[in-house]
Design a protein around this motif. Sequence first.
Motif, PDB file in Angstrom:
ATOM      1  N   SER A 300      -9.996  -3.251   8.098  1.00 21.30           N
ATOM      2  CA  SER A 300      -8.916  -4.231   8.008  1.00 21.30           C
ATOM      3  C   SER A 300      -7.569  -3.562   8.248  1.00 21.30           C
ATOM      4  N   LYS A 303      -1.555  -7.047   6.505  1.00 21.33           N
ATOM      5  CA  LYS A 303      -1.347  -8.434   6.923  1.00 21.33           C
ATOM      6  C   LYS A 303      -0.468  -9.140   5.902  1.00 21.33           C
ATOM      7  N   GLY A 304       0.577  -9.837   6.385  1.00 22.05           N
ATOM      8  CA  GLY A 304       1.467 -10.572   5.498  1.00 22.05           C
ATOM      9  C   GLY A 304       2.158  -9.645   4.512  1.00 22.05           C
ATOM     10  N   SER A 309      -4.143  -1.454   4.390  1.00 23.75           N
ATOM     11  CA  SER A 309      -5.339  -2.059   4.984  1.00 23.75           C
ATOM     12  C   SER A 309      -6.138  -2.811   3.923  1.00 23.75           C
ATOM     13  N   PRO A 375      -8.296 -12.871   4.911  1.00 27.55           N
ATOM     14  CA  PRO A 375      -7.450 -14.064   4.796  1.00 27.55           C
ATOM     15  C   PRO A 375      -8.272 -15.267   4.341  1.00 27.55           C
ATOM     16  N   LEU A 466     -12.816 -10.982  11.463  1.00 28.98           N
ATOM     17  CA  LEU A 466     -11.385 -10.668  11.465  1.00 28.98           C
ATOM     18  C   LEU A 466     -10.797 -10.596  12.874  1.00 28.98           C
TER      19      LEU A 466
END
Length: 507
Positions: A300, A303-304, A309, A375, A466
Amino acid sequence: MTNAKILVAHISEGDADEAIRKVRKVNEKSGPFDLIVVFSKSCDETFEPNTDGLPQLLLISSDKDNNSKSKKINENVTLLHSLGIYKLANGITLSYLTYPSDALQEQKKNILDEFSKSDSQIDILVTKEWGLPISERCGRLSGSEIIDELAKKLQARYHFAFSDEKNFYELEPFKWESERLSRFLNIPKYGSGKKWAYAFNMSVGDKELKDEPEPPNVIANPYKNVITDSNKRPLETGTEALIDGDQRLPANRAKNENKKIRTILPSNCHFCFSNPNLEDHMIISIGKLVYLTTAKGPLSVPKGDMDISGHCLIIPIEHIPKLDSSKNAELAQSILAYESSLVKMNYVKFDMSTIVFEIQSERSIHFHKQVIPIPKYLVLKFCSALDRQVHFNNEKFTRNAKLGFQLYDSHSSKEYSDVINNQSNNYLQFTVYETSEANPKIYLATFNASETIDLQFGRRVLAFLLNLPRRVKWNSSTCLQTKQQETVEAEKFQKAYKAYDISLTEN
């Protein structure tokens, strides 16, 4: 006995003149070459680049609409199509099969019949497609058993493939039972920005040199290795492990269940504190029985609001291959407590769901769980991502154990407990946490210890979910971090996790 200097290249018809000019310069600087082999996706008899000053050139075309075997274009250029065996005057024998994957199965009988007629020793094998074991080894979702059969029959000294037009790939040399060494390479196309030409020397004569020194990097023959994984590093002298993310199983698994596998000692296990090479700069938390570390080559990405990760591993401090919850309830509870704390952090702090993946196998080296933030909107797509990879595993990767996942609604259900508490069971498991409060959904598939499993299965599923196809392999250039980056990642993770860290409240 003499040596031949050979250059293999991959070009397209549109780039032929420019590429051949560069080949000429290479020939002047590093040659002269005795033979140049050029693979091109589409060309015919009108394809006639300026080859003045070059040695003999074999042009191999994968134009599936052209079924001619070979044709001499000019004095030093020969065009080869479809499939066949071509012997050069200097004694080198080249075999070629340029069918694309959709035509291989249709032409299987003709292909195998054609190559069964010859008993020549093959020096160079050229195919468009890869075989399955090597394809699986580097994380590709393609490969053909027909290429496998051909590779095993011909045992060529060099096998060149060209289906991946963007990436250069070279496998370490390996041996056949005859002691013959083989090498596999994929050559990308000119203009890809990668290494599109490969030069090498080959002994030519009555027989190959039997007493030539063995390369130091010889690996187990991938066509005889029952485990399908792309990542390998030595763990102790005489023993190798195949790694997915950070999952390790012995590479020399016995074909016979009664054959013993060499034990990996804690001092050589990459998860044990007694190993001097333990990468402790990646550790986030150390509890009484369990510790938490960031993942090597995380799947990963930040994100956001999540600036890490989030991919991490829960690892028992004790060196155990398989968790027996019925005999080691305290350890099982500690692992689950760490798992719950991470789920809570992901959901409360970062508004993310969580998926946990694990393999329970008596042939594992050191049990662990991989935890990956997802997510929330993607959780509903997990089933389709899992079904897709099950299809690939069961239909395309035919050497693998056939997987069928059963859904359980909680850790406490009797049916689920019966499966995990039965120590004869080996299984792969996904635990999907949509929120930190609701019961997770558990997807579990059992397999026999003697069966081959794809150690990258969990990572493949989640990479597809993902939409991160380039991050399937933990040790790819896309995923790997420098030690400084790993240190920064661990420090950020530790800071984010501090309010949820159960080691701070353990007695």
